[in-house]
Design a protein around this motif. Structure first.
Motif, short mmCIF file in Angstrom:
data_model
loop_
_atom_site.label_atom_id
_atom_site.label_comp_id
_atom_site.label_asym_id
_atom_site.label_seq_id
_atom_site.Cartn_x
_atom_site.Cartn_y
_atom_site.Cartn_z
N PRO A 4 4.74 5.79 0.29
CA PRO A 4 4.40 5.16 -0.99
C PRO A 4 2.96 4.66 -1.02
O PRO A 4 2.36 4.38 0.02
CB PRO A 4 5.38 3.99 -1.08
CG PRO A 4 5.70 3.65 0.34
CD PRO A 4 5.66 4.96 1.09
N ASP A 5 2.42 4.56 -2.23
CA ASP A 5 1.12 3.93 -2.40
C ASP A 5 1.26 2.51 -2.95
O ASP A 5 0.28 1.78 -3.05
CB ASP A 5 0.20 4.77 -3.30
CG ASP A 5 0.71 4.87 -4.74
OD1 ASP A 5 1.85 4.45 -5.01
OD2 ASP A 5 -0.03 5.39 -5.59
N SER A 6 2.50 2.15 -3.31
CA SER A 6 2.73 0.84 -3.91
C SER A 6 4.20 0.46 -3.75
O SER A 6 5.09 1.32 -3.70
CB SER A 6 2.35 0.86 -5.39
OG SER A 6 2.91 1.99 -6.03
N LEU A 7 4.44 -0.84 -3.69
CA LEU A 7 5.79 -1.38 -3.53
C LEU A 7 6.10 -2.28 -4.73
O LEU A 7 5.38 -3.26 -4.95
CB LEU A 7 5.91 -2.19 -2.23
CG LEU A 7 5.39 -1.54 -0.94
CD1 LEU A 7 5.57 -2.50 0.24
CD2 LEU A 7 6.08 -0.22 -0.67
N THR A 103 -1.96 -5.82 2.48
CA THR A 103 -3.16 -5.28 3.10
C THR A 103 -3.13 -3.76 3.15
O THR A 103 -4.16 -3.12 3.40
CB THR A 103 -3.33 -5.81 4.54
OG1 THR A 103 -2.24 -5.33 5.36
CG2 THR A 103 -3.35 -7.34 4.56
N LYS A 104 -1.96 -3.19 2.86
CA LYS A 104 -1.79 -1.74 2.96
C LYS A 104 -1.33 -1.09 1.66
O LYS A 104 -1.55 0.11 1.44
CB LYS A 104 -0.77 -1.44 4.07
CG LYS A 104 -0.77 -0.01 4.57
CD LYS A 104 -0.01 0.09 5.89
CE LYS A 104 -0.11 1.48 6.47
NZ LYS A 104 0.49 1.58 7.81
N TYR A 105 -0.67 -1.88 0.80
CA TYR A 105 -0.10 -1.35 -0.44
C TYR A 105 -0.41 -2.28 -1.62
O TYR A 105 -0.58 -3.48 -1.43
CB TYR A 105 1.43 -1.26 -0.34
CG TYR A 105 1.95 -0.46 0.82
CD1 TYR A 105 2.12 0.92 0.72
CD2 TYR A 105 2.27 -1.09 2.02
CE1 TYR A 105 2.61 1.65 1.80
CE2 TYR A 105 2.76 -0.36 3.10
CZ TYR A 105 2.93 1.00 2.98
OH TYR A 105 3.40 1.72 4.05
N LYS A 106 -0.42 -1.72 -2.82
CA LYS A 106 -0.41 -2.54 -4.01
C LYS A 106 1.00 -3.12 -4.16
O LYS A 106 1.99 -2.39 -4.02
CB LYS A 106 -0.77 -1.72 -5.25
CG LYS A 106 -2.23 -1.30 -5.31
CD LYS A 106 -2.52 -0.54 -6.59
CE LYS A 106 -3.98 -0.15 -6.67
NZ LYS A 106 -4.29 0.62 -7.91
#
Length: 210
Positions: A4-7, A103-106
């Motif tokens: 994923p790029d976002s959660l 810090t890793k995902y939107k």
């Protein structure tokens, strides 16, 4: 399932438990209107996650839709007033985990709650500055699958996932065409998920390792 790029997180039953405060808000309004009922925690557990119209029908079956919704709006106004001091119980690892994951995902929070509740939660949790955006049912009275796509379009999300704790969350995520991640420690249950986590620390560790 691609990385994923976002959660996108559900709120109640996924990030915190504020059911006792929610019950208090109902009881204060029932007292105001001389409605001879007392709402207890167990009365709310099976309806957490319902949208406003469905919730009003369940909680106020003796009222027609319009007066029922007026009472529901009053409940939410009281809720906004008492949440800053009554708050809720954060699930273990959520505050630290969200900060790490950001810090890793939107990071997004999408809930079937009324307008103004999510910002109070974020403030209580101390994570306002690491959450990219939020969306509440009360903003437009639209279902979660619709609002997931609003967030996707607004922020150009390519591979988001939704993380929740009920079968309703699973159904809405499938309607949106997204992967559903189930946290089993919340208020609901479902067999329809792409991944399951029994605590937030495990979820954090997994997504930080990708």
């Amino acid at each position: 399932m691609q990385k994923p790029d976002s959660l996108i997180f559900d709120m109640d039953g996924t990030l915190w438990d504020a059911v006792d405060t929610y019950a208090e808000s109902w009881n204060l309004i029932f007292q105001k209107h001389d409605i001879k009922r007392i709402i207890r925690r167990d009365d709310l557990l099976h309806v957490i996650g319902l949208d406003g119209k469905r919730l009003a029908k369940v909680m106020l079956p003796e009222f027609d839709e319009e007066p029922g919704m007026e009472i529901y709006y009053e409940v939410n106004q009281v809720r906004r007033e008492i949440l800053p001091t009554s708050g809720g119980v954060m699930y273990k690892g959520v505050t630290e985990g969200i900060k790490q994951l950001s810090t890793k995902y939107k990071i997004f929070v999408l809930s079937n709650c009324a307008v103004g509740i999510i910002p109070l939660f974020l403030n209580w949790a101390g994570i306002t500055d690491v959450v990219t955006d939020t969306m509440a049912y009360g903003t437009n009275q639209m279902p979660k699958n619709y609002n997931m796509h609003l967030l996707m379009d607004k922020h150009n999300l390519q591979s988001p996932i939704y993380i929740g704790d009920t079968n309703g969350d699973a159904e809405q995520t499938r309607l949106a065409g997204l992967p559903f991640i189930f946290v089993s420690y919340g208020f609901g249950n479902t067999d329809d998920y792409d991944q399951k986590f029994d605590d937030f620390e495990s979820l954090t560790q997994y997504y930080m390792s990708l």
